[in-house]
Design an enzyme around this catalytic site. Structure first.
Site, mmCIF file in Angstrom:
data_model
loop_
_atom_site.group_PDB
_atom_site.id
_atom_site.type_symbol
_atom_site.label_atom_id
_atom_site.label_comp_id
_atom_site.label_asym_id
_atom_site.label_seq_id
_atom_site.Cartn_x
_atom_site.Cartn_y
_atom_site.Cartn_z
ATOM 1 N N GLY A 48 10.358 3.261 -42.242
ATOM 2 C CA GLY A 48 10.320 3.191 -44.070
ATOM 3 C C GLY A 48 10.854 1.695 -44.322
ATOM 4 O O GLY A 48 10.812 0.737 -43.496
ATOM 5 N N SER A 49 11.255 0.982 -45.486
ATOM 6 C CA SER A 49 10.699 0.021 -46.014
ATOM 7 C C SER A 49 12.478 -0.803 -45.983
ATOM 8 O O SER A 49 12.304 -1.941 -45.137
ATOM 9 C CB SER A 49 10.499 -0.224 -47.512
ATOM 10 N N GLU A 51 14.108 0.040 -43.302
ATOM 11 C CA GLU A 51 14.126 -0.375 -41.938
ATOM 12 C C GLU A 51 13.345 -1.217 -40.908
ATOM 13 O O GLU A 51 13.266 -2.281 -40.157
ATOM 14 C CB GLU A 51 13.449 0.082 -41.481
ATOM 15 N N GLU A 70 10.816 12.391 -38.781
ATOM 16 C CA GLU A 70 11.217 12.108 -38.657
ATOM 17 C C GLU A 70 12.088 12.718 -37.166
ATOM 18 O O GLU A 70 12.728 12.615 -36.563
ATOM 19 C CB GLU A 70 12.732 11.627 -39.726
ATOM 20 N N HIS A 93 15.168 6.654 -41.703
ATOM 21 C CA HIS A 93 14.665 6.295 -42.991
ATOM 22 C C HIS A 93 15.938 6.487 -44.521
ATOM 23 O O HIS A 93 15.498 7.957 -44.691
ATOM 24 C CB HIS A 93 13.329 6.091 -43.492
ATOM 25 N N HIS A 300 24.720 35.926 -30.708
ATOM 26 C CA HIS A 300 23.638 35.835 -31.240
ATOM 27 C C HIS A 300 23.740 37.109 -32.326
ATOM 28 O O HIS A 300 22.778 36.781 -34.195
ATOM 29 C CB HIS A 300 22.640 36.259 -31.241
ATOM 30 N N GLY A 419 18.457 27.264 -30.748
ATOM 31 C CA GLY A 419 18.012 28.412 -31.775
ATOM 32 C C GLY A 419 17.021 27.273 -32.381
ATOM 33 O O GLY A 419 16.073 28.285 -33.308
#
Length: 545
Positions: A48-49, A51, A70, A93, A300, A419
């Protein structure tokens, strides 16, 4: 106060001029030099800008691996880091990018994957004005699923923060860390930071290991429960040797993301489910249970009663002190798994024991008009090289995989310990980048595939010879199978679980990849053999009932 004499003034000036100044570089160059020293010249990102300043004059010895979302970026980095046994470097970003990635950051946390995540931040000069696309509390956003997070107080401190992040990520238990970097920091001058040697391994306490060794030696019918930390630490051979010395029945821990024992071995006894009562039932008859590189135990659903069979005692070796702390019973040693098992080999001298009962083999799956997942995975087991790597995310087919697609060698199986869906399709890309000489098979459910389908584009663009196999049952079958736990009857409707009309061949084509659909069991063997031999990525959509 009197003014200094001309002589003392000249001496002051002379002393100042003779002091050598520290060498200076830019934050960008200092960080790149650190990454070179750490062996992290592959960067996973979706820019993005905020980075872009990192990539000014991007060096030729670095590779930028682009993911189209991402979560895909972090999934690729996760597979790469696990297969490389080194932290991966990720560039996200600001708040939006970290937010998109959080599902797979959570999985990296559960997988204990070392990962240095940098997140762009708006320029320091405009942060007081809540600028567009800034991160309001950048260090808080990824918590609690990073080991450490930091936004340095000064631009000059960014290289030190990156170095600290790497050392923390690599210390056991390993995991992701995050450094937020304002966009204008990269061009600022700073002093270079030299890499250091920082130990990442802690040896378990000798006295506790001696206690565990004594209990194992005295056991009549020991059982080992193997977790993901065995393969993470490279302890496969040592654990095999220890199990054989004790003639112990060996189970795989619930929800383990790695393989830790050859599943065709005489001592292998199967997989524990994530249900308390079933675990106790399967471990019945064993007097000492050794949770090795595994929690004791991962559940679980709500369960009741004891955590172990009557008369059984728990011992544990784990690399994470927090897991040792919540174990409900038993004796726990904390530290590096490989080092601990080597010490146990020196300490253990059990009497000769009988072998445990043989595991009952699965009945052979036969072809049916509507292909079964068992037949599909049995055929894959027959066609693939046993040293090929399976990266799996097909929850409803996993119990079938356990019976029909055995893992036989170290570092040949990866999945998510969390998971959370959307990890393994991009993780296969990362594993393929880290292990270019091995065949990678991504075994993905149709529902799981749609969480990170963009990973196909990266695989196609990099021409990675991955075989993506979609086990396509046109529904969220794991939820349908799980519904009875919550009181659903077979005839009760279950909303939101049908997945009709997904065209994976069209999706593959749309990401510049060839795809083939298989419905006839008679053709599956040849299709898989051709797909596994392909030098480029290919998707195989297997229609199962």
């Amino acid at each position: 106060m009197t003014a200094p004499s001309p002589v003392s003034a000249r001496a002051t000036i002379s002393a100042t001029e003779s002091t050598p100044s520290a060498p200076q570089t830019t934050v960008r160059e200092a960080v790149l030099d650190l990454l070179r020293a750490f062996g992290m010249t592959t960067i996973f990102g979706n820019p993005g800008s905020t980075e872009l300043p990192l990539f000014l004059d991007f060096p030729d010895d670095f590779e930028y691996v682009l993911g189209l979302q991402e979560a895909v970026v972090v999934g690729m980095a996760d597979g790469y880091a696990q297969a490389k046994r080194n932290a991966a470097f990720v560039n996200l970003h600001s708040a939006a990018g970290v937010g998109n990635a959080m599902g797979n950051i959570f999985t990296a946390h559960k997988n204990r994957t070392p990962m240095v995540i940098t997140a762009g931040q708006q320029a320091r000069s405009i942060l007081p004005f809540d600028p567009f696309l800034f991160s309001n509390q950048a260090t808080e956003l990824p918590k609690p699923y990073v080991k450490w997070s930091c936004e340095p107080a000064r631009a000059e401190d960014v290289p030190l923060a990156i170095a600290r992040a790497y050392y923390i990520a690599m210390q056991e238990p390993q995991g992701p860390v995050l450094v937020s970097v304002p966009a204008d920091d990269w061009a600022r001058t700073c002093e270079p930071v030299a890499p250091r040697v920082v130990s990442s391994v802690v040896r378990p306490d000798a006295a506790v290991l001696a206690t565990i060794a004594h209990k194992l030696d005295a056991a009549q019918r020991p059982a080992f429960v193997i977790g993901a930390a065995v393969d993470r630490s490279g302890a496969w051979d040592e654990v095999l040797q220890l199990a054989e010395r004790h003639n112990a029945a060996v189970f795989v821990a619930p929800m383990s993301g790695r393989c830790g024992f050859p599943e065709d071995h005489r001592l292998f006894s199967g997989f524990l489910p994530a249900m308390r009562e079933k675990i106790v039932s399967l471990l019945n008859g064993h007097d000492v249970v050794f949770a090795l590189g595994a929690p004791a135990f991962t559940y679980h659903v709500e369960g009741f009663g004891p955590h172990l069979p009557e008369g059984a005692e728990l011992v544990q070796l784990i690399d994470d002190p927090s897991i040792a702390a919540w174990a409900p019973v038993g004796t726990s040693a904390v530290g590096n798994i490989k080092a601990g098992v080597r010490d146990l080999l020196d300490l253990s001298q059990p009497a000769q024991r009988d072998l445990p009962p043989l595991r009952v083999p699965a009945p052979r799956a036969e072809p049916t008009p509507v292909m079964s997942a068992a037949f599909a995975l049995q055929t894959l087991a027959e066609v693939r090289d046993a040293h090929s790597i399976i990266v799996e995310e097909s929850p409803s087919a996993r119990p079938v995989m356990h019976r029909y697609l055995p893992m036989l060698h170290s570092e040949t199986f990866y999945t998510m310990c969390s998971g959370g869906l959307g990890h393994s399709m991009p993780a296969a890309v990362g594993v393929a980048l880290a292990k270019p000489d091995q065949k990678i098979i991504a075994l993905i459910g149709d529902g799981s595939a749609m969480y990170s389908i963009q990973a196909l584009w990266t695989a196609a663009r990099l021409r990675l010879p991955i075989t993506f196999i979609i086990i396509n049952n046109r529904r969220y079958a794991a939820l349908q199978e799980f519904a009875s736990t919550f009181g659903f009857k077979p005839e009760d409707p279950l909303v939101g679980t049908a997945l009709p009309d997904l065209d994976f061949i069209a999706l593959a084509r749309g990401h510049a990849m060839r795809g083939v659909r298989v419905e006839d069991p008679a053709t599956l063997h040849d299709v898989l053999r051709e797909a596994l031999a392909s030098p480029e990525p290919i998707l195989v959509d297997i229609q199962v009932g």
